[in-house]
Enzyme design. Structure first.
Site, short mmCIF file in Angstrom:
data_model
loop_
_atom_site.label_atom_id
_atom_site.label_comp_id
_atom_site.label_asym_id
_atom_site.label_seq_id
_atom_site.Cartn_x
_atom_site.Cartn_y
_atom_site.Cartn_z
N SER A 164 49.46 35.90 45.24
CA SER A 164 49.46 36.21 46.67
C SER A 164 48.05 36.04 47.22
CB SER A 164 49.93 37.65 46.90
OG SER A 164 49.64 38.09 48.21
N TYR B 98 47.74 45.99 44.13
CA TYR B 98 48.34 44.66 44.29
C TYR B 98 47.26 43.59 44.29
CZ TYR B 98 51.69 41.20 46.10
OH TYR B 98 52.50 40.10 46.26
#
Length: 238
Positions: free
Chosen positions: A144, A157
């Site tokens: 990501s 994350y």
């Protein structure tokens, strides 16, 4: 000769669900991996059995593997089953991920460990147990843009996705000439049920998950020497 076999984690919904269907459309038999099952559903829609049924509707073989990707023993057993029953693994897509929504210092340390286990350790378990027997195989680790955006606001994350990219580069070096290992960084807004559940937003401008499966299929077409890359969706569109 048997069809190519793909193993996809996080297959019950969102990007993973679209991936298994599109891979089946390209002739892959697909091992669908997810924790959500009919026996143990989550609060979000979608089960691993539904994903497998979608593959079969495309005329391909499917295996619904309802396992916790954090469980190395379960991953090892699944890898052994794949090679025993299907004889091969040509593609591994590590797509399963979790993004605890609150700032890390406000979350429990249990949530931090959960993110590390799902986003980083699990991809390694799958590579560890599947890659040694791959021949001209491919691994695509879904990353990501959060990997390079500390301001994303979900430290676990961001940290684990950046580490996943480094792991991809390192194992690409270790496996060069036999298995291509690349990271696919999603750097455009792509809709998923998981983010909708944790991130209130206007979803009208978000793209369909097909943009990710298109990128995965493109990477599958590249030679084994095309490895150790961190590719982005926007970069592949240029």
């Amino acid at each position: 000769m048997s069809a190519a076999v793909a193993v996809v984690t996080g297959a019950s919904r969102g990007i993973g669900r679209r991936l298994v269907e599109d891979l089946a459309g390209r002739g892959f038999d697909v091992v669908c991996v997810a924790r959500s099952s009919r026996a143990h559903p989550s609060k979000l829609p979608g089960t691993v059995e539904e994903a497998a049924e979608a593959v079969e509707k495309r005329g391909r073989r499917a295996l619904a593997a309802a396992i916790d990707v954090r469980d190395e023993e379960a991953v090892a057993a699944l890898a052994a089953r794949v090679y025993q029953e299907w004889g091969r693994c040509d593609l591994l897509v590590n797509n399963a991920a979790i993004a605890p929504p609150r700032p890390a210092l406000e979350e429990s340390t249990k949530r931090w460990r959960l993110a590390v286990d799902v986003n980083l350790n699990a991809p390694f378990w799958f590579m560890y147990h599947l890659c040694p027997r791959m021949e001209a195989g491919r691994v695509i680790n879904v990353s990501s843009v959060a990997a390079v955006l500390p301001s994303f606001g979900r430290a676990s994350y961001t940290t684990t996705k950046r580490a996943l990219e480094a792991l991809s580069e390192s194992l690409a070096h270790d496996l060069r000439g036999r298995v291509a290992v690349n990271a696919l960084r999603i750097d455009i807004p792509v809709y998923s049920e998981g983010f909708e559940a944790t991130l209130p937003a206007d979803w009208s401008g978000y793209e369909d998950a097909v943009v990710v499966s298109d990128a995965v299929l493109w990477l599958c077409e590249q030679p084994i020497s095309y490895t150790g890359r961190i590719e982005s969706i926007t970069g592949l569109r240029e």
